[in-house]
Design a protein around this motif. Sequence first.
Motif, PDB file in Angstrom:
ATOM      1  N   LEU A   1       0.820  -1.206   0.000  1.00 21.27           N
ATOM      2  CA  LEU A   1       0.000   0.000   0.000  1.00 21.27           C
ATOM      3  C   LEU A   1       0.857   1.261   0.000  1.00 21.27           C
ATOM      4  CD1 LEU A   1      -2.815  -1.073   2.481  1.00 21.27           C
ATOM      5  CD2 LEU A   1      -3.051  -0.651   0.025  1.00 21.27           C
ATOM      6  N   SER A   2       1.932   1.249   0.787  1.00 23.86           N
ATOM      7  CA  SER A   2       2.819   2.414   0.847  1.00 23.86           C
ATOM      8  C   SER A   2       3.437   2.694  -0.516  1.00 23.86           C
ATOM      9  CB  SER A   2       3.914   2.182   1.895  1.00 23.86           C
ATOM     10  OG  SER A   2       4.843   3.252   1.899  1.00 23.86           O
TER      11      SER A   2
ATOM     12  N   TYR B   1       2.321   1.680  -3.515  1.00 25.33           N
ATOM     13  CA  TYR B   1       1.294   2.049  -4.497  1.00 25.33           C
ATOM     14  C   TYR B   1       0.891   3.515  -4.345  1.00 25.33           C
ATOM     15  CZ  TYR B   1       0.480  -2.801  -5.979  1.00 25.33           C
ATOM     16  OH  TYR B   1       0.615  -4.062  -6.509  1.00 25.33           O
ATOM     17  N   ARG B   2       0.829   3.987  -3.108  1.00 23.18           N
ATOM     18  CA  ARG B   2       0.486   5.395  -2.902  1.00 23.18           C
ATOM     19  C   ARG B   2       1.606   6.302  -3.408  1.00 23.18           C
ATOM     20  NH1 ARG B   2      -1.937   3.347   2.153  1.00 23.18           N
ATOM     21  NH2 ARG B   2      -4.205   3.569   1.921  1.00 23.18           N
ATOM     22  N   THR B   3       2.843   5.911  -3.169  1.00 23.85           N
ATOM     23  CA  THR B   3       3.982   6.708  -3.632  1.00 23.85           C
ATOM     24  C   THR B   3       4.006   6.800  -5.148  1.00 23.85           C
ATOM     25  OG1 THR B   3       5.302   6.053  -1.693  1.00 23.85           O
ATOM     26  CG2 THR B   3       6.497   6.879  -3.612  1.00 23.85           C
TER      27      THR B   3
ATOM     28  N   GLY C   1       1.414   6.462  -7.149  1.00 27.54           N
ATOM     29  CA  GLY C   1       0.152   6.929  -7.709  1.00 27.54           C
ATOM     30  C   GLY C   1      -0.773   5.828  -8.170  1.00 27.54           C
TER      31      GLY C   1
ATOM     32  N   VAL D   1      -2.386   3.912  -6.106  1.00 30.22           N
ATOM     33  CA  VAL D   1      -3.516   4.216  -5.223  1.00 30.22           C
ATOM     34  C   VAL D   1      -3.530   5.722  -5.068  1.00 30.22           C
ATOM     35  CG1 VAL D   1      -4.455   4.011  -2.889  1.00 30.22           C
ATOM     36  CG2 VAL D   1      -3.441   1.999  -4.003  1.00 30.22           C
ATOM     37  N   ARG D   2      -4.557   6.359  -5.620  1.00 24.61           N
ATOM     38  CA  ARG D   2      -4.577   7.815  -5.684  1.00 24.61           C
ATOM     39  C   ARG D   2      -4.994   8.437  -4.354  1.00 24.61           C
ATOM     40  NH1 ARG D   2      -7.757   8.542 -11.371  1.00 24.61           N
ATOM     41  NH2 ARG D   2      -9.315   7.369 -10.174  1.00 24.61           N
ATOM     42  N   GLU D   3      -4.683   9.701  -4.215  1.00 23.24           N
ATOM     43  CA  GLU D   3      -5.023  10.427  -2.998  1.00 23.24           C
ATOM     44  C   GLU D   3      -6.534  10.385  -2.778  1.00 23.24           C
ATOM     45  OE1 GLU D   3      -4.432  14.866  -0.988  1.00 23.24           O
ATOM     46  OE2 GLU D   3      -3.608  14.404  -2.975  1.00 23.24           O
TER      47      GLU D   3
ATOM     48  N   GLU E   1      -8.185   7.705  -2.060  1.00 19.26           N
ATOM     49  CA  GLU E   1      -8.650   6.325  -2.185  1.00 19.26           C
ATOM     50  C   GLU E   1      -8.189   5.506  -0.985  1.00 19.26           C
ATOM     51  OE1 GLU E   1      -8.667   5.887  -7.075  1.00 19.26           O
ATOM     52  OE2 GLU E   1      -7.173   4.838  -5.871  1.00 19.26           O
ATOM     53  N   ASP E   2      -9.033   4.648  -0.519  1.00 19.02           N
ATOM     54  CA  ASP E   2      -8.693   3.782   0.604  1.00 19.02           C
ATOM     55  C   ASP E   2      -9.237   2.382   0.318  1.00 19.02           C
ATOM     56  OD1 ASP E   2      -7.768   2.916   3.034  1.00 19.02           O
ATOM     57  OD2 ASP E   2      -9.518   3.611   4.155  1.00 19.02           O
TER      58      ASP E   2
END
Length: 373
Positions: free
Chosen positions: A119-120, A122-124, A126, A128-130, A132-133
């Motif tokens: 998850l970390s 994927y967020r870095t 993009g 997993v976009r800002e 999104e959870d």
Amino acid sequence: MTAKRAAKGRKRHDEASKLLFLREAIADMLTLLRPDIAGALLLDRIEAMPTEYVEADRTKRLGDAVFRVPFRRGRFPDRVGKDGVRRGRRRYLLMPTEFQSADDGGMLERMRDYTERMLSDYRTRGLVREGEDPPVLAIVVYTGPGRWRAKDGSEAVRALPRRLGRRLARYQPQAYIPVAVDELDSADWPADSRFASAARLVQRRSPGELYLQLAAEMERHPGAKRRKFRRGMHAWTDEMVGDAIELPPFVKMDGTGREEMKQLHRESVEAWGASFVAKGREEGLERGIEQGREEGIEQGREEGIAAGQRDLLVGMAANRFGADAVERLSGVLDGRPSRRLVADAATLIVSCANAREFAERLGELHRTQLPAA
């Protein structure tokens, strides 16, 4: 087996499992085993995600597989704006998936760590976009024999009353769903299910059984759209049979009829039997030379060859069919069995489906090769 060789074997198994359990097979698995979850997902839109992560210290981590699949209801109510309109966020499910050939008591901690890193990263990047959870459904596909006994994360609430357990479950750390393939019964599953085909392959233990099962499963999935899955089944089977049987190349097996496949199987088994005898002679020669240095090298050589072949055969029969088979085979191989008898017995160990068939065919083989009175 050394720890290094065992680790290498696990790595080969994991790589082969990635080819067998493609995203479509995982979609079929959810449909068959968790229809309550599958019904809420657009499984025809499942996609594979990156599995290599680079951490802050530039350390690379590599997982087995991750899949992303959207929910049928693409957006879920999240809040009501000042204009009174209910707005929602895009929702999809992430499924980190690990393949295991042996029970692993530390799997729960590994999956939790793996999910956090995923998850970390994927967020870095993009992915997993800002804002999104996405929920996470972690899966461990166990292809080894017997039950999967490692903790799966549900132990903390399992012993509690159901209602209380549901209330507390949401606050527990990330758990996973274990899928012990060897224990599954695919008898009533759809014939064209990719996961059912994968499960039937996993449940076959002997090289001969695997070979013939592969032929049957490839016939269940014809056409260009299933070619990648057929290739994955072939690659997995080729890895599992190892040196026992030389599997024909995929291009030769693909599209081959059942009878032609049986003929290919017979040819492979015969070739394996010949190589087995040659291996037994080589190992026995070394033993025979040591035993016969001063008491007749030639006699020791022949006795060593026979002993080497016998030990190999008995060990293989024990692994496949158990103690009763060892007793029967030992009786057949007592004395000085002919080279033809040794080769034929080796072929039976590979080709027989179970201990009963092995006992019947071994008895018949022994009777036909007894010297005339």
